[in-house]
Design a protein around this motif. Structure first.
Motif, short mmCIF file in Angstrom:
data_model
loop_
_atom_site.label_atom_id
_atom_site.label_comp_id
_atom_site.label_asym_id
_atom_site.label_seq_id
_atom_site.Cartn_x
_atom_site.Cartn_y
_atom_site.Cartn_z
N THR A 93 -2.82 2.56 -13.19
CA THR A 93 -3.08 2.65 -11.76
C THR A 93 -3.85 1.44 -11.26
OG1 THR A 93 -3.15 5.05 -11.99
CG2 THR A 93 -4.06 4.14 -9.97
N ALA A 129 0.83 -1.21 0.00
CA ALA A 129 0.00 0.00 0.00
C ALA A 129 0.87 1.25 0.00
CB ALA A 129 -0.93 -0.01 1.21
N ALA A 130 1.94 1.23 0.78
CA ALA A 130 2.84 2.38 0.80
C ALA A 130 3.53 2.56 -0.55
CB ALA A 130 3.89 2.21 1.91
N PHE A 170 2.33 1.62 -3.39
CA PHE A 170 1.32 2.09 -4.33
C PHE A 170 1.13 3.60 -4.22
CE2 PHE A 170 -3.17 3.14 -5.14
CZ PHE A 170 -3.20 2.86 -6.50
N VAL A 171 1.08 4.11 -3.01
CA VAL A 171 0.91 5.55 -2.82
C VAL A 171 2.11 6.31 -3.36
CG1 VAL A 171 0.74 7.37 -1.06
CG2 VAL A 171 -0.67 5.32 -0.87
N ILE A 172 3.31 5.79 -3.11
CA ILE A 172 4.52 6.45 -3.61
C ILE A 172 4.57 6.42 -5.14
CG2 ILE A 172 7.04 6.27 -3.70
CD1 ILE A 172 6.89 5.32 -0.76
N SER A 173 4.15 5.31 -5.73
CA SER A 173 4.23 5.18 -7.20
C SER A 173 3.01 5.76 -7.91
CB SER A 173 4.36 3.70 -7.57
OG SER A 173 3.15 3.02 -7.32
N LEU A 174 2.05 6.27 -7.18
CA LEU A 174 0.80 6.76 -7.78
C LEU A 174 1.02 7.83 -8.86
CD1 LEU A 174 -2.17 6.19 -7.69
CD2 LEU A 174 -2.41 7.87 -5.89
N GLY A 230 -2.51 -1.10 -8.34
CA GLY A 230 -3.29 -1.31 -7.13
C GLY A 230 -3.65 -2.77 -6.92
N VAL A 275 -1.70 -4.07 -3.66
CA VAL A 275 -2.55 -3.99 -2.48
C VAL A 275 -3.60 -5.10 -2.46
CG1 VAL A 275 -4.10 -2.51 -1.16
CG2 VAL A 275 -2.23 -1.49 -2.43
#
Length: 112
Positions: free
Chosen positions: A76, A60-61, A63-67, A80, A84
């Motif tokens: 995306t 999850a972290a 994913f947020v960084i690579s968003l 995800g 995640v």
């Protein structure tokens, strides 16, 4: 103390690997039903579930960084799913000791 933790993790991993190999023959069927033993359940509870939860949190972290990059590339949903959703399903959406998510435990015949 560290040797004891490594030895315990190795033994639990071997027990889980034995359960995976024992049920591997059933993967070709449409419906996969398992009847895990006590060692598979204990190994899953002590080793696999905490590791899965940690992998889900790290995913999850990531994913947020690579968003920003995945949004620019237009993938995306795939990121995800892989970072995640898939680890979360493997951690939280399966019975204790089972090797596949989304499948249930084999019901015991109550007529015996």
């Amino acid at each position: 103390m560290r040797l004891l933790r490594h030895t315990t993790a190795l033994l639990a991993g071997l027990l889980l690997a034995g359960n995976v190999m024992a049920t591997e023959a059933n993967y070709g069927y449409q419906e996969h039903v398992e009847n895990p033993g006590i060692f598979a359940m204990v190994g899953d509870l002590i080793i696999a579930r905490p590791i899965g939860a940690a992998i889900t949190a790290v995913g999850a972290a990531a994913f947020v960084i690579s968003l920003p990059f995945t949004a620019l590339a237009g993938n995306t949903a795939e990121a995800g799913q892989e970072l995640v959703v898939r680890p979360g399903k493997e951690t939280f959406m399966r019975c204790l000791g089972c090797t596949k998510s989304g499948y249930g435990r084999k019901q015991q015949d109550e007529s015996l």
